[in-house]
Design a protein around this motif. Structure first.
Motif, mmCIF file in Angstrom:
data_model
loop_
_atom_site.group_PDB
_atom_site.id
_atom_site.type_symbol
_atom_site.label_atom_id
_atom_site.label_comp_id
_atom_site.label_asym_id
_atom_site.label_seq_id
_atom_site.Cartn_x
_atom_site.Cartn_y
_atom_site.Cartn_z
ATOM 1 N N TYR A 164 1.474 29.123 -104.080
ATOM 2 C CA TYR A 164 2.789 29.610 -104.224
ATOM 3 C C TYR A 164 3.684 28.736 -103.406
ATOM 4 N N GLU A 182 2.565 36.717 -116.764
ATOM 5 C CA GLU A 182 3.452 35.635 -116.411
ATOM 6 C C GLU A 182 3.053 34.477 -117.552
ATOM 7 N N THR A 228 -2.964 26.983 -111.450
ATOM 8 C CA THR A 228 -2.831 28.536 -111.297
ATOM 9 C C THR A 228 -3.922 29.049 -112.189
ATOM 10 N N GLN A 247 -0.831 37.942 -113.609
ATOM 11 C CA GLN A 247 -0.966 36.389 -113.954
ATOM 12 C C GLN A 247 -0.785 36.293 -115.578
ATOM 13 N N PRO A 265 10.266 31.879 -108.151
ATOM 14 C CA PRO A 265 9.135 32.345 -107.100
ATOM 15 C C PRO A 265 9.323 33.756 -106.489
ATOM 16 N N TYR A 294 4.891 26.749 -106.979
ATOM 17 C CA TYR A 294 6.279 27.868 -107.440
ATOM 18 C C TYR A 294 7.320 27.535 -106.310
ATOM 19 N N PRO A 304 5.460 35.737 -108.978
ATOM 20 C CA PRO A 304 4.668 34.912 -107.808
ATOM 21 C C PRO A 304 4.672 35.803 -106.722
#
Length: 266
Positions: free
Chosen positions: A253, A180, A201, A177, A126, A257, A130
């Motif tokens: 988040y 990710e 997400t 993103q 995280p 996360y 993120p």
């Protein structure tokens, strides 16, 4: 000029709702075709048709509001109420996703070993992408508020520039993103955790893209002097929507996360 004895704006007959609904149906069929046959021809054509329909429908609404003066203070009040109700419906949509997350995490089923996160799921850090995305979205919330305040003070140049900053930050968020997702060590098919993670997400990412389109339309309108400090509800609605996206991300988040990572580290 026709005058009425009521404060409502009676919308003239428009073909766009029907055409848009047909375009959306064709676009969804094209997505299915892409999933199964990897053929994008129909999807590209339907996307172009969908974009043209939206452009012409928005053009008509802008004409009614900006040039014909149909959106009186009473109409604007009703539009604000409608936007608030729409955002509330979106809040409940995300509540359902968070509900599924807490239902699965607080009482893990025996099928996943009664563990959360499930075994062999490698968590995202995280404090990596993120956290960067959180900083990007919080900053975008500041710049969009700055843009609105500049418009209220008749500082159009600053309002345009700060709106551009916000749009740039939204592109940065979507790009981060994407990276990710590309580096994700698990997929949507990896247990209930993968399903909830990518559903939550992913839908938030879609809302960011929609909000970005919303802001881009407002940017063009602002550059064409469609907004004034007393008549700019289109921009105000975009700001409300963007702040909604910001706040939802803070919950995503914190819970999806950080909290899951905290449990994984225990």
């Amino acid at each position: 000029m026709h005058k009425s004895n009521h404060p409502y704006h009676m919308v003239s007959i428009s073909p766009w709702p029907l055409i848009l609904s047909i375009n959306i149906m064709i676009f969804l069929i094209s997505l299915i075709k892409w999933f199964y046959f990897m053929n994008t021809n129909l999807m590209i054509l339907s996307f172009i048709s969908l974009s043209l329909t939206l452009f012409q429908w928005w053009r008509d609404i802008i004409r009614e509001s900006t040039f014909q003066g149909m959106h009186t203070s009473y109409i604007t009040k009703n539009l604000k109420t409608s936007m608030i109700l729409f955002i509330i419906s979106e809040i409940f949509f995300f509540i359902s996703l968070f509900w599924a997350y807490f239902h699965s995490s607080l009482s893990p089923s025996i099928e996943i070993g009664m563990l959360w996160p499930p075994k062999n799921i490698i968590m995202f850090n995280p404090y990596d992408i993120p956290l960067l995305n959180s900083i990007i979205l919080i900053t975008s919330g500041i710049t969009i508020t700055w843009s609105h305040n500049s418009l209220l003070n008749n500082n159009l140049k600053t309002a345009i520039y700060t709106l551009m900053y916000t749009i740039s930050l939204s592109f940065m968020f979507s790009l981060c993103q994407y990276f990710e997702y590309k580096s994700a060590p698990f997929t949507i098919a990896d247990s209930i955790y993968g399903s909830i993670f990518f559903m939550t997400t992913g839908f938030h990412g879609i809302h960011v893209i929609i909000g970005t389109i919303f802001l881009i339309v407002c940017l063009f309108r602002m550059m064409l002097n469609h907004f004034s400090k007393i008549h700019h509800f289109g921009f105000e609605a975009a700001i409300w929507y963007w702040h909604f996206v910001d706040i939802v991300w803070l919950f995503v988040y914190t819970w999806i996360y950080w909290w899951s990572f905290y449990l994984y580290s225990m």
